[in-house]
Design a protein around this motif. Structure first.
Motif, PDB file in Angstrom:
ATOM      1  N   SER A 181     -13.419  -4.784   4.312  1.00  0.00           N
ATOM      2  CA  SER A 181     -12.539  -4.767   5.483  1.00  0.00           C
ATOM      3  C   SER A 181     -12.498  -6.168   6.081  1.00  0.00           C
ATOM      4  O   SER A 181     -13.453  -6.916   6.046  1.00  0.00           O
ATOM      5  CB  SER A 181     -13.062  -3.768   6.515  1.00  0.00           C
ATOM      6  N   PRO A 237     -10.693   0.859   2.449  1.00  0.00           N
ATOM      7  CA  PRO A 237     -10.897  -0.197   1.470  1.00  0.00           C
ATOM      8  C   PRO A 237     -12.352  -0.560   1.331  1.00  0.00           C
ATOM      9  O   PRO A 237     -13.145  -0.376   2.265  1.00  0.00           O
ATOM     10  CB  PRO A 237     -10.090  -1.376   2.031  1.00  0.00           C
ATOM     11  N   GLU A 245      -4.838   0.373  -7.418  1.00  0.00           N
ATOM     12  CA  GLU A 245      -5.328   0.646  -6.053  1.00  0.00           C
ATOM     13  C   GLU A 245      -6.741   0.101  -5.878  1.00  0.00           C
ATOM     14  O   GLU A 245      -7.077  -0.431  -4.832  1.00  0.00           O
ATOM     15  CB  GLU A 245      -5.311   2.147  -5.760  1.00  0.00           C
ATOM     16  N   LEU A 286       2.533   1.769  -3.460  1.00  0.00           N
ATOM     17  CA  LEU A 286       1.557   2.271  -4.436  1.00  0.00           C
ATOM     18  C   LEU A 286       1.251   3.743  -4.204  1.00  0.00           C
ATOM     19  O   LEU A 286       1.179   4.524  -5.150  1.00  0.00           O
ATOM     20  CB  LEU A 286       0.268   1.453  -4.373  1.00  0.00           C
ATOM     21  N   ARG A 287       1.065   4.089  -2.959  1.00  0.00           N
ATOM     22  CA  ARG A 287       0.779   5.486  -2.632  1.00  0.00           C
ATOM     23  C   ARG A 287       1.947   6.376  -3.047  1.00  0.00           C
ATOM     24  O   ARG A 287       1.766   7.435  -3.629  1.00  0.00           O
ATOM     25  CB  ARG A 287       0.492   5.625  -1.146  1.00  0.00           C
ATOM     26  N   SER A 333       0.823  -1.203   0.000  1.00  0.00           N
ATOM     27  CA  SER A 333       0.000   0.000   0.000  1.00  0.00           C
ATOM     28  C   SER A 333       0.864   1.263   0.000  1.00  0.00           C
ATOM     29  O   SER A 333       0.589   2.214  -0.721  1.00  0.00           O
ATOM     30  CB  SER A 333      -0.929  -0.012   1.211  1.00  0.00           C
ATOM     31  N   HIS A 349      -6.342  -4.103  -6.454  1.00  0.00           N
ATOM     32  CA  HIS A 349      -5.463  -4.815  -5.525  1.00  0.00           C
ATOM     33  C   HIS A 349      -5.730  -4.467  -4.061  1.00  0.00           C
ATOM     34  O   HIS A 349      -5.733  -5.340  -3.206  1.00  0.00           O
ATOM     35  CB  HIS A 349      -4.002  -4.525  -5.868  1.00  0.00           C
ATOM     36  N   LEU A 350      -5.933  -3.190  -3.789  1.00  0.00           N
ATOM     37  CA  LEU A 350      -6.116  -2.771  -2.398  1.00  0.00           C
ATOM     38  C   LEU A 350      -7.578  -2.663  -2.001  1.00  0.00           C
ATOM     39  O   LEU A 350      -7.885  -2.481  -0.828  1.00  0.00           O
ATOM     40  CB  LEU A 350      -5.428  -1.426  -2.150  1.00  0.00           C
ATOM     41  N   ARG A 365      -9.507  -0.209  -2.667  1.00  0.00           N
ATOM     42  CA  ARG A 365      -9.909   1.179  -2.415  1.00  0.00           C
ATOM     43  C   ARG A 365     -10.997   1.570  -3.394  1.00  0.00           C
ATOM     44  O   ARG A 365     -10.976   1.177  -4.557  1.00  0.00           O
ATOM     45  CB  ARG A 365      -8.724   2.120  -2.580  1.00  0.00           C
TER      46      ARG A 365
END
Length: 178
Positions: A173, A170, A78, A5-6, A2, A81-82, A84
């Motif tokens: 959760s 996200p 994002e 990526l950010r 994370s 994968h994450l 978000r």
């Protein structure tokens, strides 16, 4: 993952905005400055300053394409994968600015290049009337280009602010252990 990526998203947005600011307020004015006129000479200045600008603009648009593609891929990764949420404003800004860059580099700049060539070519193939028409058209399309650049700068500023601020939670959760 994370954090990486950010970091990639923020650095890409910063490079994208920084390049646009540098081009708009440093590089472009330098190409049409009194110093450039002195270097090229008054006879050569109008044609060659424009040609130099076209070379720099072409490279600037390549950077715009790369940064825009990275931004869109970053937002997609994002999201997938994450988990978000894909924020419409942020994604819309990235897509819109990328589209402006594509339109500018693939459609508008070639048009301006052709008009510039017609305006300054010393040959029998272009009459004085054709040169004057090219000069008028060039002024109009150059104005359109400037407005698009201003819109891109504003959009990039908002985009950087959105990418740099902490994102949403996200979509899914995990249950925390009891």
């Amino acid at each position: 993952m994370s954090g990486i990526l950010r970091f990639v998203g923020v650095v890409n947005a910063a490079v994208w905005l920084g390049a646009a600011v540098c081009f708009t307020f440093v590089a472009a004015p330098a190409m049409f400055s009194a110093e450039m006129k002195e270097i090229l000479g008054p006879q050569n200045y109008p044609f060659y300053s424009g040609r130099i600008a076209q070379m720099v603009v072409a490279r600037f648009f390549v950077l715009q394409y790369v940064c825009g593609a990275i931004a869109l891929v970053h937002l997609l990764v994002e999201w997938l994968h994450l988990g978000r949420p894909l924020l419409r404003l942020t994604a819309g800004l990235a897509a819109g600015i990328f589209a402006l860059g594509l339109a500018g580099g693939l459609w508008l700049q070639p048009k301006l290049k052709q008009l510039h060539q017609t305006k300054y070519t010393h040959s029998e193939s272009h009459s004085p009337a054709a040169k004057e028409q090219a000069a008028r058209s060039f002024r109009v399309w150059h104005g359109v280009s400037q407005v698009a650049n201003l819109l891109a700068l504003i959009g990039l500023t908002v985009y950087v602010a959105r990418v740099a601020s902490p994102g949403g939670a996200p979509r899914f959760s995990r249950l925390s252990p009891v």
